[in-house]
Design a protein around this motif. Structure first.
Motif, PDB file in Angstrom:
ATOM      1  N   CYS A  38       0.783  -1.159  -0.078  1.00 50.69           N
ATOM      2  CA  CYS A  38      -0.254  -0.455  -0.212  1.00 50.69           C
ATOM      3  C   CYS A  38       1.447   1.238   0.192  1.00 50.69           C
ATOM      4  O   CYS A  38       1.788   1.293   1.166  1.00 50.69           O
ATOM      5  N   ASN A  39       0.581   1.998  -0.917  1.00 53.17           N
ATOM      6  CA  ASN A  39       1.142   3.482  -0.909  1.00 53.17           C
ATOM      7  C   ASN A  39       0.385   4.569  -0.403  1.00 53.17           C
ATOM      8  O   ASN A  39      -0.656   4.667  -0.691  1.00 53.17           O
TER       9      ASN A  39
ATOM     10  N   SER B 166     -10.492   7.701  -2.924  1.00 51.10           N
ATOM     11  CA  SER B 166     -10.102   6.611  -3.669  1.00 51.10           C
ATOM     12  C   SER B 166     -11.243   5.261  -4.101  1.00 51.10           C
ATOM     13  O   SER B 166     -10.431   4.393  -4.050  1.00 51.10           O
TER      14      SER B 166
ATOM     15  N   LYS C   8      -1.629   4.271  -3.260  1.00 47.67           N
ATOM     16  CA  LYS C   8      -2.140   2.783  -4.810  1.00 47.67           C
ATOM     17  C   LYS C   8      -2.007   2.285  -4.019  1.00 47.67           C
ATOM     18  O   LYS C   8      -1.581   1.735  -2.886  1.00 47.67           O
TER      19      LYS C   8
ATOM     20  N   LYS D 177      -1.545  -2.803  -4.316  1.00 43.75           N
ATOM     21  CA  LYS D 177      -0.895  -3.275  -5.611  1.00 43.75           C
ATOM     22  C   LYS D 177      -0.935  -5.053  -4.916  1.00 43.75           C
ATOM     23  O   LYS D 177      -0.392  -5.065  -3.540  1.00 43.75           O
TER      24      LYS D 177
END
Length: 262
Positions: free
Chosen positions: A27-28, A141, A197, A199
């Motif tokens: 997780c950013n 988001s 972000k 991923k």
């Protein structure tokens, strides 16, 4: 010769990977924070990341991760290519991070890694946030998030978490909610984390090695002593005296670095 062998063993130990888990998710977070709480011009922005595995997670600055990686690579090159028989370690050209602390979670144990005068310390967090879950929601988001509030040291924290990602994780020590923390901030907005972000990433989760074990109160005293007398702390640590013409500037710089999450 003994000194060289000691340094060599130190770096061999530094480079060797520990047997930690790989991450499943990365997780950013866009992290905004002040260096000096009395000066709004000292606001910084940095991407920080949370690597989450099955039973372990680590949170730290992406720039710090890059610095650590480049520093290791530079050290390896220095050992392989000595200059006139001397190993020269120079990390001055590698961009440094502004967000320094790292948080390692193994099971229910939280360890915080932080620095004083370029010395790494690690202590177990003695602060458990007792979150209050509120009946308030908003979309962040694309995630439907719920609101929670809690106190961490002297900071009143707000966290927005989503049950769409049912892992009790979040930036820094802001964990233990019924879903991933998407946004977190204190009531003065001195620190503000926002997920940008997420991923699937499989990367080794390993903390700083060779950090000095301590507890929070001892770490806090070292940091206060350094901020009160950086020149004196530098002399104690290195045996070198700060030049008179730089003393005032250095003291002002370190005293203005007064914003900490704890």
């Amino acid at each position: 010769m003994r000194i060289f062998l000691f340094i060599l063993l130190f770096f061999v130990n530094l480079f060797s990977a520990q047997n930690f888990e790989n991450s499943n998710i990365k997780c950013n977070y866009l992290t905004k924070f002040l260096i000096d709480t009395t000066d709004s011009n000292t606001k910084k922005e940095e991407i920080t990341s949370l690597w989450i595995g099955k039973n372990i997670s680590i949170f730290k600055s992406d720039q710090k991760a890059r610095y650590d990686s480049l520093a290791k690579e530079s050290a390896r090159n220095s050992f392989q290519n000595p200059v006139n028989g001397r190993v020269i370690l120079d990390f001055s050209k590698i961009p440094r991070a502004h967000f320094i602390p790292e948080v390692l979670k193994i099971g229910n144990k939280l360890e915080i890694f932080d620095k004083v005068l370029n010395v790494n310390y690690v202590y177990e967090s003695d602060q458990k946030i007792n979150w209050t879950l509120l009946n308030e929601t908003k979309i962040i988001s694309t995630y439907k998030c719920r609101k929670a509030v809690g106190k961490y040291h002297n900071k009143n924290m707000t966290a927005w978490y989503t049950e769409e990602i049912p892992v009790p994780e979040g930036p820094y020590t802001f964990k233990g909610l019924p879903g991933l923390v998407i946004e977190a901030y204190d009531d003065k907005d001195f620190f503000h984390f926002t997920l940008v972000k997420l991923k699937n990433v499989s990367e080794l989760i390993a903390p700083i090695k060779n950090a000095i074990n301590t507890d929070y109160q001892r770490f806090l005293k070292k940091r206060i002593d350094y901020q009160n007398d950086p020149a004196g702390a530098y002399f104690i640590a290195t045996g070198r005296t700060t030049p008179k013409e730089l003393k005032g500037k250095i003291e002002k710089m370190h005293r203005s670095n007064n914003n900490h999450l704890d």
